[in-house]
Design a protein around this motif. Structure first.
Motif, PDB file in Angstrom:
ATOM      1  N   THR A 177      -8.137   2.123 -10.176  1.00 38.99           N
ATOM      2  CA  THR A 177      -7.144   2.726 -11.069  1.00 38.99           C
ATOM      3  C   THR A 177      -7.814   3.713 -12.021  1.00 38.99           C
ATOM      4  O   THR A 177      -7.289   4.802 -12.284  1.00 38.99           O
ATOM      5  CB  THR A 177      -6.416   1.636 -11.875  1.00 38.99           C
ATOM      6  N   ASP A 235      -1.226   2.290  -7.927  1.00 38.44           N
ATOM      7  CA  ASP A 235      -2.443   1.801  -7.279  1.00 38.44           C
ATOM      8  C   ASP A 235      -2.201   0.351  -6.867  1.00 38.44           C
ATOM      9  O   ASP A 235      -2.248  -0.558  -7.692  1.00 38.44           O
ATOM     10  CB  ASP A 235      -3.627   1.921  -8.245  1.00 38.44           C
ATOM     11  N   VAL A 240      -0.584   6.726 -14.299  1.00 33.88           N
ATOM     12  CA  VAL A 240      -1.194   5.904 -13.251  1.00 33.88           C
ATOM     13  C   VAL A 240      -0.960   4.432 -13.577  1.00 33.88           C
ATOM     14  O   VAL A 240      -1.304   3.969 -14.669  1.00 33.88           O
ATOM     15  CB  VAL A 240      -2.706   6.193 -13.125  1.00 33.88           C
ATOM     16  N   VAL A 297       1.555   7.767 -10.152  1.00 31.19           N
ATOM     17  CA  VAL A 297       0.701   7.119  -9.157  1.00 31.19           C
ATOM     18  C   VAL A 297       0.843   5.608  -9.283  1.00 31.19           C
ATOM     19  O   VAL A 297       0.822   5.059 -10.391  1.00 31.19           O
ATOM     20  CB  VAL A 297      -0.788   7.493  -9.341  1.00 31.19           C
TER      21      VAL A 297
END
Length: 255
Positions: A45, A36, A57, A34
């Motif tokens: 986040t 952000d 992430v 991911v």
């Protein structure tokens, strides 16, 4: 553009984070990676990392102060420097989910930015975006009206651009560039303790470009005019609180 102040922005962290929860819940599947974009103070986040605990992430922002704050508050998360206005096309890595909460409104050229964000996805990946519906929000009309008053003409030399497109324009962009998408809007009824608290909210965001151009004395005068307008726009409830309606546009799109 004025520098961001993470501490000032974070004073309404709980309220600013609410749309992140609604946006992340709309993401289908279990992304493994991911990005952000415009992570700010790292609140979004953290929301994504908690929702997808097995994913890698990465939070990305171009503000050194926001990144400093994010890394100090969330040392367990990964943060990188990224200027979303200029560098999205230069990113080499691809992700299962590109997430962006309250960032796109600060960027010009939304059609190109959305294409670039979709280009960061693996095949079948998801783009998830939330932006304020600024055209429907009376505070933005107030800020624009006050900043354009004649007596500020020699002190406010540049005005904040509003980059937001119409809902129909976003629909067309997504229709032409995504394999599937959905759009929706949520209006948050935030409870604010006073008109001054609404002014404080905007000091951390939309007032920044104006205040950065003014002396301390002029800042006080400009804020006084904004506060007068806020009092006209927002009636006080019987509890003494103020209903601060904040409409937000959401969309998810598939590559």
């Amino acid at each position: 553009m004025a520098d961001w102040n993470a501490e000032l922005y974070s004073r309404f962290e709980k309220e600013r984070t609410l749309p992140s929860y609604d946006l992340v819940r709309a993401v289908e599947g279990e992304p493994k990676t991911v990005l952000d974009i415009g992570c700010g103070i790292g609140n979004s986040t953290q929301v994504v990392a908690e929702h997808f605990p097995h994913a890698r992430v990465v939070g990305a922002d171009n503000s050194p102060d926001m990144l400093r704050y994010s890394r100090e508050k969330h040392p367990e998360l990964e943060f990188i420097t990224l200027d979303a206005a200029h560098d999205l096309g230069k990113v080499q890595e691809r992700y299962d989910l590109v997430f962006s909460n309250a960032c796109l409104q600060w960027l010009p050229g939304h059609e190109q930015r959305i294409r670039e964000m979709l280009g960061l996805l693996n095949e079948g990946g998801t783009l998830a975006v939330q932006i304020p519906s600024q055209g429907k929000h009376p505070m933005h009309r107030l800020l624009n009206e006050v900043a354009h008053r004649a007596h500020w003409a020699d002190r406010i030399l540049s005005h904040r651009p509003y980059n937001e497109l119409t809902e129909e324009e976003y629909f067309d962009i997504l229709s032409e560039n995504a394999s599937d998408f959905r759009m929706w809007e949520i209006t948050y009824f935030l409870r604010m303790p006073s008109c001054e608290s609404i002014l404080e909210w905007y000091r951390g965001a939309s007032l920044r470009p104006y205040l950065a151009q003014l002396s301390d004395e002029d800042k006080r005068e400009f804020e006084a005019e904004i506060l007068e307008g806020i009092r006209e726009l927002y009636p006080v409830q019987r509890s003494g609180e103020i209903i601060f309606r904040f409409p937000r546009l959401f969309f998810t799109a598939k590559r």
